[in-house]
Design a protein around this motif. Sequence first.
Motif, PDB file in Angstrom:
ATOM      1  N   ARG A 102     -10.822  45.383  -7.533  1.00 57.59           N
ATOM      2  CA  ARG A 102      -9.703  46.180  -8.033  1.00 57.59           C
ATOM      3  C   ARG A 102      -8.924  45.515  -9.175  1.00 57.59           C
ATOM      4  O   ARG A 102      -8.216  46.188  -9.898  1.00 57.59           O
ATOM      5  CB  ARG A 102      -8.785  46.602  -6.907  1.00 57.59           C
ATOM      6  CG  ARG A 102      -8.001  45.501  -6.269  1.00 57.59           C
ATOM      7  CD  ARG A 102      -7.289  45.929  -5.012  1.00 57.59           C
ATOM      8  NE  ARG A 102      -6.492  47.108  -5.197  1.00 57.59           N
ATOM      9  CZ  ARG A 102      -6.100  47.895  -4.220  1.00 57.59           C
ATOM     10  NH1 ARG A 102      -6.442  47.625  -2.978  1.00 57.59           N
ATOM     11  NH2 ARG A 102      -5.361  48.932  -4.456  1.00 57.59           N
ATOM     12  N   ASP A 103      -9.060  44.222  -9.349  1.00 60.28           N
ATOM     13  CA  ASP A 103      -8.397  43.580 -10.479  1.00 60.28           C
ATOM     14  C   ASP A 103      -9.374  43.279 -11.620  1.00 60.28           C
ATOM     15  O   ASP A 103      -9.082  42.482 -12.503  1.00 60.28           O
ATOM     16  CB  ASP A 103      -7.613  42.336 -10.052  1.00 60.28           C
ATOM     17  CG  ASP A 103      -8.444  41.321  -9.308  1.00 60.28           C
ATOM     18  OD1 ASP A 103      -9.555  41.668  -8.881  1.00 60.28           O
ATOM     19  OD2 ASP A 103      -7.987  40.187  -9.152  1.00 60.28           O
ATOM     20  N   TYR A 104     -10.503  43.969 -11.614  1.00 59.55           N
ATOM     21  CA  TYR A 104     -11.485  43.915 -12.705  1.00 59.55           C
ATOM     22  C   TYR A 104     -11.661  45.337 -13.237  1.00 59.55           C
ATOM     23  O   TYR A 104     -12.596  46.045 -12.847  1.00 59.55           O
ATOM     24  CB  TYR A 104     -12.828  43.364 -12.213  1.00 59.55           C
ATOM     25  CG  TYR A 104     -12.733  41.960 -11.694  1.00 59.55           C
ATOM     26  CD1 TYR A 104     -12.881  40.882 -12.566  1.00 59.55           C
ATOM     27  CD2 TYR A 104     -12.475  41.707 -10.356  1.00 59.55           C
ATOM     28  CE1 TYR A 104     -12.779  39.587 -12.098  1.00 59.55           C
ATOM     29  CE2 TYR A 104     -12.380  40.417  -9.881  1.00 59.55           C
ATOM     30  CZ  TYR A 104     -12.530  39.364 -10.762  1.00 59.55           C
ATOM     31  OH  TYR A 104     -12.425  38.081 -10.292  1.00 59.55           O
ATOM     32  N   PRO A 105     -10.756  45.787 -14.092  1.00 53.11           N
ATOM     33  CA  PRO A 105     -10.764  47.189 -14.528  1.00 53.11           C
ATOM     34  C   PRO A 105     -12.110  47.662 -15.079  1.00 53.11           C
ATOM     35  O   PRO A 105     -12.512  48.792 -14.806  1.00 53.11           O
ATOM     36  CB  PRO A 105      -9.689  47.238 -15.615  1.00 53.11           C
ATOM     37  CG  PRO A 105      -8.840  46.049 -15.381  1.00 53.11           C
ATOM     38  CD  PRO A 105      -9.684  45.024 -14.717  1.00 53.11           C
ATOM     39  N   SER A 106     -12.805  46.830 -15.828  1.00 51.71           N
ATOM     40  CA  SER A 106     -14.067  47.280 -16.409  1.00 51.71           C
ATOM     41  C   SER A 106     -15.111  47.544 -15.326  1.00 51.71           C
ATOM     42  O   SER A 106     -15.874  48.517 -15.422  1.00 51.71           O
ATOM     43  CB  SER A 106     -14.587  46.258 -17.425  1.00 51.71           C
ATOM     44  OG  SER A 106     -14.811  45.006 -16.813  1.00 51.71           O
ATOM     45  N   ILE A 107     -15.143  46.736 -14.281  1.00 54.67           N
ATOM     46  CA  ILE A 107     -16.112  46.937 -13.203  1.00 54.67           C
ATOM     47  C   ILE A 107     -15.723  48.165 -12.376  1.00 54.67           C
ATOM     48  O   ILE A 107     -16.579  48.967 -11.994  1.00 54.67           O
ATOM     49  CB  ILE A 107     -16.234  45.681 -12.318  1.00 54.67           C
ATOM     50  CG1 ILE A 107     -16.715  44.490 -13.159  1.00 54.67           C
ATOM     51  CG2 ILE A 107     -17.192  45.925 -11.157  1.00 54.67           C
ATOM     52  CD1 ILE A 107     -16.694  43.167 -12.424  1.00 54.67           C
ATOM     53  N   VAL A 108     -14.431  48.340 -12.112  1.00 60.12           N
ATOM     54  CA  VAL A 108     -13.964  49.514 -11.366  1.00 60.12           C
ATOM     55  C   VAL A 108     -14.340  50.793 -12.114  1.00 60.12           C
ATOM     56  O   VAL A 108     -14.894  51.737 -11.534  1.00 60.12           O
ATOM     57  CB  VAL A 108     -12.433  49.465 -11.135  1.00 60.12           C
ATOM     58  CG1 VAL A 108     -11.926  50.791 -10.580  1.00 60.12           C
ATOM     59  CG2 VAL A 108     -12.059  48.324 -10.206  1.00 60.12           C
ATOM     60  N   LYS A 109     -14.062  50.833 -13.407  1.00 57.51           N
ATOM     61  CA  LYS A 109     -14.330  52.041 -14.200  1.00 57.51           C
ATOM     62  C   LYS A 109     -15.825  52.336 -14.270  1.00 57.51           C
ATOM     63  O   LYS A 109     -16.238  53.493 -14.125  1.00 57.51           O
ATOM     64  CB  LYS A 109     -13.734  51.888 -15.594  1.00 57.51           C
ATOM     65  CG  LYS A 109     -12.214  51.875 -15.576  1.00 57.51           C
ATOM     66  CD  LYS A 109     -11.636  51.530 -16.931  1.00 57.51           C
ATOM     67  CE  LYS A 109     -10.122  51.446 -16.860  1.00 57.51           C
ATOM     68  NZ  LYS A 109      -9.535  51.034 -18.147  1.00 57.51           N
ATOM     69  N   SER A 110     -16.637  51.319 -14.472  1.00 62.01           N
ATOM     70  CA  SER A 110     -18.086  51.517 -14.524  1.00 62.01           C
ATOM     71  C   SER A 110     -18.617  52.007 -13.174  1.00 62.01           C
ATOM     72  O   SER A 110     -19.474  52.896 -13.124  1.00 62.01           O
ATOM     73  CB  SER A 110     -18.794  50.207 -14.897  1.00 62.01           C
ATOM     74  OG  SER A 110     -18.428  49.798 -16.185  1.00 62.01           O
ATOM     75  N   THR A 111     -18.100  51.440 -12.090  1.00 65.14           N
ATOM     76  CA  THR A 111     -18.522  51.848 -10.751  1.00 65.14           C
ATOM     77  C   THR A 111     -18.127  53.293 -10.476  1.00 65.14           C
ATOM     78  O   THR A 111     -18.913  54.077  -9.941  1.00 65.14           O
ATOM     79  CB  THR A 111     -17.926  50.906  -9.686  1.00 65.14           C
ATOM     80  OG1 THR A 111     -18.338  49.570  -9.970  1.00 65.14           O
ATOM     81  CG2 THR A 111     -18.359  51.295  -8.289  1.00 65.14           C
ATOM     82  N   LEU A 112     -16.914  53.667 -10.871  1.00 62.73           N
ATOM     83  CA  LEU A 112     -16.465  55.044 -10.668  1.00 62.73           C
ATOM     84  C   LEU A 112     -17.350  56.025 -11.441  1.00 62.73           C
ATOM     85  O   LEU A 112     -17.777  57.049 -10.897  1.00 62.73           O
ATOM     86  CB  LEU A 112     -15.001  55.196 -11.084  1.00 62.73           C
ATOM     87  CG  LEU A 112     -14.418  56.603 -10.943  1.00 62.73           C
ATOM     88  CD1 LEU A 112     -14.490  57.092  -9.498  1.00 62.73           C
ATOM     89  CD2 LEU A 112     -12.982  56.623 -11.455  1.00 62.73           C
ATOM     90  N   LEU A 113     -17.648  55.719 -12.687  1.00 62.45           N
ATOM     91  CA  LEU A 113     -18.523  56.590 -13.480  1.00 62.45           C
ATOM     92  C   LEU A 113     -19.903  56.710 -12.833  1.00 62.45           C
ATOM     93  O   LEU A 113     -20.493  57.799 -12.807  1.00 62.45           O
ATOM     94  CB  LEU A 113     -18.635  56.073 -14.917  1.00 62.45           C
ATOM     95  CG  LEU A 113     -17.398  56.273 -15.784  1.00 62.45           C
ATOM     96  CD1 LEU A 113     -17.461  55.404 -17.016  1.00 62.45           C
ATOM     97  CD2 LEU A 113     -17.241  57.741 -16.156  1.00 62.45           C
ATOM     98  N   HIS A 114     -20.412  55.614 -12.314  1.00 62.74           N
ATOM     99  CA  HIS A 114     -21.699  55.611 -11.616  1.00 62.74           C
ATOM    100  C   HIS A 114     -21.673  56.594 -10.437  1.00 62.74           C
ATOM    101  O   HIS A 114     -22.579  57.419 -10.288  1.00 62.74           O
ATOM    102  CB  HIS A 114     -21.992  54.185 -11.132  1.00 62.74           C
ATOM    103  CG  HIS A 114     -23.181  54.051 -10.255  1.00 62.74           C
ATOM    104  ND1 HIS A 114     -24.352  53.465 -10.680  1.00 62.74           N
ATOM    105  CD2 HIS A 114     -23.392  54.410  -8.957  1.00 62.74           C
ATOM    106  CE1 HIS A 114     -25.229  53.481  -9.690  1.00 62.74           C
ATOM    107  NE2 HIS A 114     -24.663  54.040  -8.629  1.00 62.74           N
ATOM    108  N   GLU A 115     -20.624  56.502  -9.625  1.00 64.84           N
ATOM    109  CA  GLU A 115     -20.525  57.389  -8.458  1.00 64.84           C
ATOM    110  C   GLU A 115     -20.340  58.837  -8.883  1.00 64.84           C
ATOM    111  O   GLU A 115     -20.870  59.757  -8.243  1.00 64.84           O
ATOM    112  CB  GLU A 115     -19.380  56.941  -7.538  1.00 64.84           C
ATOM    113  CG  GLU A 115     -19.520  55.537  -6.979  1.00 64.84           C
ATOM    114  CD  GLU A 115     -20.840  55.276  -6.264  1.00 64.84           C
ATOM    115  OE1 GLU A 115     -21.406  56.210  -5.659  1.00 64.84           O
ATOM    116  OE2 GLU A 115     -21.320  54.122  -6.308  1.00 64.84           O
ATOM    117  N   MET A 116     -19.641  59.070  -9.982  1.00 66.50           N
ATOM    118  CA  MET A 116     -19.449  60.430 -10.478  1.00 66.50           C
ATOM    119  C   MET A 116     -20.771  61.040 -10.953  1.00 66.50           C
ATOM    120  O   MET A 116     -20.963  62.255 -10.856  1.00 66.50           O
ATOM    121  CB  MET A 116     -18.388  60.446 -11.579  1.00 66.50           C
ATOM    122  CG  MET A 116     -17.000  60.119 -11.042  1.00 66.50           C
ATOM    123  SD  MET A 116     -15.729  59.974 -12.316  1.00 66.50           S
ATOM    124  CE  MET A 116     -15.337  61.713 -12.559  1.00 66.50           C
TER     125      MET A 116
END
Length: 159
Positions: A102-116
Amino acid sequence: RERRSGIRVGKSWLPTEGRAAGCNEGSGVYTGRNYPAEPAVLGGSIMTNLEIQKLFRRYNNIYFGGKLPKHRVYFSYAPIKRRSLGLWFGMQKWIEIYTGIRDYPSIVKSTLLHEMCHIKLAMNGKDKTWQEINANDHGPEFEKEMLRLAKKGAFKGLW
C-alpha cells in the motif's frame, strides 16, 4: 547476512506474514522502516481503502469507458496466502490488494489495473471467476487487454 521472508519485487522485499514490517505495533501505520525509499522518491504516501476505491472508479472511466460493474476494492493480507499481490472475486464483486504494497503506489496501481482486466474479460466471457482460475486466465486475451491498456498510457510512469 540478514534473513528475509516475503516476495521480492524488483530490489524490494514485501512482507508475507503478520503485520507489515515497519508498522507501529498494532496500528498498521507505516513508520518508514524496513522498506526501500519509493514513497519518498515519488513524493507518495500510504494509500487508503478510500483512495484505492476512487482509483478503481477513475480507471474504470478512463480506460474501460465506465463499463465495468461497481466493485468493492480494499487492502487485505489475504492475497499473499495465494502468492499474489491482488485477487479478483467475481461472484462477490470485490478486489483485494495485498496490504504490504500500500505504500508503493506504482505497484498498487499496476495490480489494480491487472485485476480490472480480469473483470473486463469476464464480462466478455473470456475469463473465469476466481474459483475456476487456471493457466488460461493470463493467456493471449489477457495479454491483449494489458497491451491495450499500455498503449492507452495506463502504465506510464508505473514501470
